[in-house]
Design an enzyme around this catalytic site. Structure first.
Site, PDB file in Angstrom:
ATOM      1  N   PHE A 164     -23.108 -13.808  25.275  1.00 45.86           N
ATOM      2  CA  PHE A 164     -22.641 -12.606  24.572  1.00 45.86           C
ATOM      3  C   PHE A 164     -22.954 -12.770  23.085  1.00 45.86           C
ATOM      4  CE2 PHE A 164     -19.865 -13.421  28.201  1.00 45.86           C
ATOM      5  CZ  PHE A 164     -19.958 -12.226  28.917  1.00 45.86           C
TER       6      PHE A 164
ATOM      7  N   ASP B  91     -18.566 -15.669  23.470  1.00 44.26           N
ATOM      8  CA  ASP B  91     -17.780 -14.711  22.694  1.00 44.26           C
ATOM      9  C   ASP B  91     -17.831 -13.347  23.376  1.00 44.26           C
ATOM     10  OD1 ASP B  91     -16.388 -13.319  20.794  1.00 44.26           O
ATOM     11  OD2 ASP B  91     -17.949 -13.404  19.257  1.00 44.26           O
TER      12      ASP B  91
ATOM     13  N   CYS C 247       0.835  -1.210   0.000  1.00 48.66           N
ATOM     14  CA  CYS C 247       0.000   0.000   0.000  1.00 48.66           C
ATOM     15  C   CYS C 247       0.868   1.258   0.000  1.00 48.66           C
ATOM     16  CB  CYS C 247      -0.916   0.007   1.223  1.00 48.66           C
ATOM     17  SG  CYS C 247      -1.997   1.454   1.321  1.00 48.66           S
TER      18      CYS C 247
ATOM     19  N   CYS D 212      -6.880   1.573  -0.407  1.00 49.81           N
ATOM     20  CA  CYS D 212      -6.618   0.840   0.835  1.00 49.81           C
ATOM     21  C   CYS D 212      -6.558  -0.645   0.520  1.00 49.81           C
ATOM     22  CB  CYS D 212      -7.701   1.120   1.876  1.00 49.81           C
ATOM     23  SG  CYS D 212      -7.409   0.277   3.459  1.00 49.81           S
TER      24      CYS D 212
ATOM     25  N   GLU E  94     -27.731 -11.899  25.659  1.00 49.48           N
ATOM     26  CA  GLU E  94     -27.043 -10.673  25.264  1.00 49.48           C
ATOM     27  C   GLU E  94     -27.600  -9.523  26.089  1.00 49.48           C
ATOM     28  OE1 GLU E  94     -25.187  -7.593  23.835  1.00 49.48           O
ATOM     29  OE2 GLU E  94     -24.591  -9.581  23.112  1.00 49.48           O
TER      30      GLU E  94
ATOM     31  N   GLN F 241     -18.314  -8.930  12.896  1.00 54.43           N
ATOM     32  CA  GLN F 241     -16.966  -9.442  12.688  1.00 54.43           C
ATOM     33  C   GLN F 241     -16.293  -8.683  11.546  1.00 54.43           C
ATOM     34  OE1 GLN F 241     -15.318 -11.508  14.554  1.00 54.43           O
ATOM     35  NE2 GLN F 241     -16.932 -12.407  15.818  1.00 54.43           N
TER      36      GLN F 241
ATOM     37  N   CYS G  23      -1.841   0.409   9.428  1.00 57.31           N
ATOM     38  CA  CYS G  23      -1.160  -0.876   9.400  1.00 57.31           C
ATOM     39  C   CYS G  23       0.230  -0.739  10.017  1.00 57.31           C
ATOM     40  CB  CYS G  23      -1.020  -1.392   7.966  1.00 57.31           C
ATOM     41  SG  CYS G  23      -2.590  -1.776   7.165  1.00 57.31           S
TER      42      CYS G  23
ATOM     43  N   CYS H  27      -0.585   6.557   7.039  1.00 64.50           N
ATOM     44  CA  CYS H  27      -1.969   6.640   7.520  1.00 64.50           C
ATOM     45  C   CYS H  27      -2.158   6.074   8.916  1.00 64.50           C
ATOM     46  CB  CYS H  27      -2.923   5.965   6.544  1.00 64.50           C
ATOM     47  SG  CYS H  27      -3.149   4.189   6.789  1.00 64.50           S
TER      48      CYS H  27
ATOM     49  N   CYS I 284     -11.217 -12.064  21.385  1.00 63.05           N
ATOM     50  CA  CYS I 284     -10.437 -11.105  20.600  1.00 63.05           C
ATOM     51  C   CYS I 284      -9.313 -10.494  21.429  1.00 63.05           C
ATOM     52  CB  CYS I 284     -11.343  -9.996  20.053  1.00 63.05           C
ATOM     53  SG  CYS I 284     -12.207  -9.035  21.317  1.00 63.05           S
TER      54      CYS I 284
END
Length: 408
Positions: free
Chosen positions: A271, A339, A61, A144, A291, A244, A70, A67, A365
């Site tokens: 969750f 999750d 990129c 991008c 939830e 996601q 990344c 930017c 995560c």
């Protein structure tokens, strides 16, 4: 100038070396490199690469290093996949846990289906982009390598919305995601809406095929339902609902969850969000989805009611941080899917460990909070069968995982 040998890649993607016993961080470097630069605290700045590493490649990129989006485009993909696995492995070992890892699944370039941009008005129109690393400087982007082409193709329309929404000196934030109906756009920190502006927004949305537009939290246009496909059930998430990062990553997570839950007839999904796992699970099992957000549960329920071929799905509104399920509330379920957000599920995990649950699919995560909660499960009589790392956040330090726990 200070010279440094880069030994490892840190958890955020910076190269790490040691100088007089102190760890020194150097952005955009790779293990095995010899570099030089100006030492500022624990960071090396104004870098020069003296001896490049064999794993260094040309970044794909043209905005890389400017930017701020990344951190590791300059490193070969196979090394990055192993690095992501190592992040999780290190977190587990800090808790005294040895784990069996499956091969890392990595989402390809141009597959990110959601992003948050900053937009500003300019003399000639508007600019849209990301902030430079550790800076409030906005870097305009025109291409991008992360985002789905549909998002980039909508840039003209998004810039037109920025012109309407931003003050001369202020900035607006645009949360943008793809959907079956077109781009789903949420503008915040925007000027107040008026009749003239609304008419312009409607025209921009129609001209650019946007599905929905939110303005400071209020929906101002729904041209098409901003639907997501969760296992064949079509769900229109409420504004701000979790999604996601890539469809590819979501499919990899689901494959692992499906394998873990197997032929279970009754599954509890904790969750549950808008039904990422609950709705596909309902194709083979009766599901109870819990939830804290009632709007997300309502969206899931509508998707279930309009789908065909699904078994019974019941939604329950409950804050599992304030009011976790107790150990005896798991008796009716063959398997559990969990999750939680980045904070993990410390209290809920404790009650799962004390329950009679036989199978648990743990999606996370955050490797650190996952490892903490995994320690609780193992101490409570579970076995960690395997861990599957899923990298939906290409060229960053973030990663997702699924872990298979069974009761000993």
């Amino acid at each position: 100038m200070t010279e440094l040998t880069i030994d490892t890649l840190g958890s955020q993607g910076d190269g790490v070396g040691t100088l007089d016993g102190t760890e020194i961080f150097a952005a955009y470097t790779a293990p095995g490199e010899r570099v030089s630069g100006d030492l500022a605290g624990d960071r090396l700045e104004n870098l020069r690469i003296l001896e490049p590493a064999p794993i260094r490649i040309k970044a794909p990129c043209r905005h890389f290093k400017t930017c701020g989006g990344c951190a590791t485009q300059h490193i070969r993909g196979d090394f990055l996949a192993e690095w992501k696995r190592g992040i999780v492995d290190t977190a587990l070992k800090r808790q005294g846990i040895e784990a069996s890892f499956r091969e890392t699944v990595t989402s390809p370039p141009n597959s990110r289906r959601r992003a948050v941009f900053t937009g500003k008005r300019t003399k000639s129109g508007a600019m849209l982009g990301f902030h430079a690393r550790s800076s409030d400087q906005l870097v305009a982007i025109e291409t991008c390598t992360l985002l789905e082409p549909e998002i980039m193709n909508g840039f003209d329309g998004l810039k037109a919305l920025v012109q309407l929404a931003a003050t001369r000196k202020g900035a607006v934030r645009l949360s943008v995601s793809t959907s079956l109906g077109g781009l789903d756009v949420d503008l915040t920190e925007a000027k107040p809406m008026d009749t003239s502006t609304l008419q312009d927004v409607v025209k921009i949305a129609h001209d650019n095929g946007f599905a929905r537009v939110f303005w400071n939290g209020d929906i101002v246009l729904e041209r098409q339902p901003a639907q997501q496909d969760f296992g064949g059930a079509l769900v229109t998430p409420p504004n701000g609902a979790f999604l996601q990062a890539t469809a590819h990553g979501e499919a990899a997570l689901w494959d692992a969850v499906d394998e873990i839950t197997g032929k279970s007839k009754s599954v509890l999904d904790l969750f549950a969000g808008c039904g990422t796992f609950s709705l596909p699970l309902a194709r083979k099992a009766e599901v109870v989805a819990i939830e804290s957000s009632q709007p997300m549960l309502d969206a899931m329920d509508r998707g279930w009611r309009h789908a065909t071929g699904l078994k019974k799905l019941r939604t329950v509104q409950r804050d599992l941080f304030r009011n976790p399920l107790l150990s005896d509330e798991f008796k009716a379920y063959d398997a559990v899917v969990m999750d939680p957000p980045r904070a993990g599920a410390k209290e809920q995990t404790r009650h799962i460990a004390d329950s009679g649950v036989g199978k648990l699919a743990f999606v996370s995560c955050n490797p650190a909070t996952f490892a903490r909660d995994a320690r609780t499960l193992l101490d409570g009589g579970f076995t960690l069968e395997w861990v599957q790392v899923v990298d939906q956040f290409l060229w960053s330090g973030h990663c997702e995982l699924v872990a298979h726990f069974t009761r000993r």
